[in-house]
Design an enzyme around this catalytic site. Structure first.
Site, PDB file in Angstrom:
ATOM      1  N   ASP A  38      53.687 -10.079  24.388  1.00  0.00           N
ATOM      2  CA  ASP A  38      52.730  -8.660  24.226  1.00  0.00           C
ATOM      3  C   ASP A  38      51.558  -9.242  23.392  1.00  0.00           C
ATOM      4  O   ASP A  38      51.791  -9.308  22.286  1.00  0.00           O
ATOM      5  CB  ASP A  38      54.098  -7.821  23.342  1.00  0.00           C
ATOM      6  CG  ASP A  38      53.278  -6.505  23.126  1.00  0.00           C
ATOM      7  OD1 ASP A  38      52.031  -6.227  22.524  1.00  0.00           O
ATOM      8  OD2 ASP A  38      53.835  -5.322  23.461  1.00  0.00           O
ATOM      9  N   GLU A  44      51.157  -1.181  28.029  1.00  0.00           N
ATOM     10  CA  GLU A  44      52.020  -0.423  27.164  1.00  0.00           C
ATOM     11  C   GLU A  44      51.212   0.050  25.895  1.00  0.00           C
ATOM     12  O   GLU A  44      51.355  -0.414  24.940  1.00  0.00           O
ATOM     13  CB  GLU A  44      53.146  -1.179  26.408  1.00  0.00           C
ATOM     14  CG  GLU A  44      54.225  -0.521  25.788  1.00  0.00           C
ATOM     15  CD  GLU A  44      55.093  -1.770  25.046  1.00  0.00           C
ATOM     16  OE1 GLU A  44      56.373  -1.257  24.959  1.00  0.00           O
ATOM     17  OE2 GLU A  44      54.695  -2.664  24.580  1.00  0.00           O
ATOM     18  N   GLU A 102      61.369 -10.358  23.334  1.00  0.00           N
ATOM     19  CA  GLU A 102      60.125  -9.873  22.864  1.00  0.00           C
ATOM     20  C   GLU A 102      60.105 -10.020  21.214  1.00  0.00           C
ATOM     21  O   GLU A 102      61.038  -9.449  20.640  1.00  0.00           O
ATOM     22  CB  GLU A 102      59.558  -8.681  23.379  1.00  0.00           C
ATOM     23  CG  GLU A 102      58.296  -8.087  22.482  1.00  0.00           C
ATOM     24  CD  GLU A 102      58.158  -6.582  23.059  1.00  0.00           C
ATOM     25  OE1 GLU A 102      56.979  -6.453  22.879  1.00  0.00           O
ATOM     26  OE2 GLU A 102      58.892  -6.012  23.442  1.00  0.00           O
ATOM     27  N   GLN A 140      52.368  -7.367  28.113  1.00  0.00           N
ATOM     28  CA  GLN A 140      52.209  -6.285  28.047  1.00  0.00           C
ATOM     29  C   GLN A 140      50.894  -6.233  27.240  1.00  0.00           C
ATOM     30  O   GLN A 140      50.659  -7.137  26.273  1.00  0.00           O
ATOM     31  CB  GLN A 140      53.403  -5.544  27.191  1.00  0.00           C
ATOM     32  CG  GLN A 140      54.446  -5.329  28.126  1.00  0.00           C
ATOM     33  CD  GLN A 140      55.767  -4.503  27.473  1.00  0.00           C
ATOM     34  OE1 GLN A 140      55.812  -4.908  26.262  1.00  0.00           O
ATOM     35  NE2 GLN A 140      56.356  -3.894  28.201  1.00  0.00           N
TER      36      GLN A 140
END
Length: 268
Positions: free
Chosen positions: A187, A249, A152, A213
């Site tokens: 993400d 998240e 990430e 996410q």
């Protein structure tokens, strides 16, 4: 929580670091299940023995979608992971070993290998070369386990010193090391802050994406509280055939349960 849409299926996992924070960590498993989630994720299970984590998940009837490799203590060079810290090779390898032990015991399909911060004064090329070597070692350990490692990138506004510069860089590392074992954690929040263009970037990285996410921007609240066009982003993810979990998240703006109304509103 599994949602069928016109475009395809979306599978949402509650992130127990960010959600249900009015409860103790152990109480959050049942709370997520009561809300309709069938999976959870969280950064760090290591404060509890794996068998206790497994008991909490089984009793609640949820599976664990993702965990992170361990982070170092507050104030240390490895507070966000050891991958980019040349002097922390032993800590990195011990952390990967521990994460794979927990993931195996808990049947966790995805482990986020944290890149970490590049220490002040350390040459960027040297740190990156060491990081790639670390990821290659981690991939060797995960090979044959069925566990996917994901990388990430964290946006430079929130964390200027984070080693991994972009999701595209993460994909390049995965491709160079072992794309069958190593992938990208897409993400949406970090991608938006990084430079946006979310749908095109998702599509270009699709074959490398091992986990997703979500949070909105600004504020990192639930979808629908910021600028991201989540109706279109999630529809594209569903239509892409991505079958993994989507980790929620985000920090609920007005409480976890009240904030979950976004799921029906945005995915219907």
């Amino acid at each position: 929580m599994i949602i069928d849409t016109d475009a395809g299926q979306l599978r949402f996992a509650a992130n127990l670091k960010w959600m249900y924070t009015e409860l103790s960590f152990e109480e959050r498993f049942d709370a997520a299940a009561t809300s309709g989630f069938t999976a959870v994720e969280f950064a760090s299970p290591y404060a509890l023995p794996a068998d206790r984590i497994g008991e909490l998940a089984r009793d609640a009837g949820v599976r664990i979608a993702l965990i992170n490799t361990p982070a170092g203590p507050a104030g240390s060079d490895t507070v966000m992971g050891a991958g980019f810290v040349p002097a922390a090779g032993d800590e990195f390898r011990a952390g990967v070993t521990k994460a794979l032990e927990y993931a195996t015991a808990l049947d966790v399909p995805v482990v986020h290998v944290m890149a970490g911060l590049r220490p002040e004064g350390v040459d960027a090329d040297r740190a990156f070369a060491g990081y790639v070597a670390n990821v290659a070692w981690a991939a060797e350990q995960a090979h044959g386990t069925g566990i996917r490692l994901v990388l990430e990138a964290i946006n430079k506004r929130d964390q200027p010193r984070y080693g991994l510069a972009s999701m595209e860089a993460a994909a390049a590392v995965a491709e160079a090391v072992d794309p069958d074992v190593v992938g990208v954690l897409f993400d949406v929040y970090h991608a938006q802050v990084d430079r946006g263009n979310l749908i095109e970037r998702f599509e270009s990285l699709r074959r490398h994406i091992g986990h997703v996410q979500i949070a909105d921007n600004p504020g990192r609240g639930e979808p629908g509280t910021g600028e991201i066009a989540y109706e279109r982003v999630l529809a594209r993810i569903a239509a892409s055939g991505y079958s993994g979990w989507i980790g929620c998240e985000y920090g609920p703006v007005a409480g976890t349960e009240a904030g979950l109304s976004w799921i029906e509103r945005i995915t219907r």
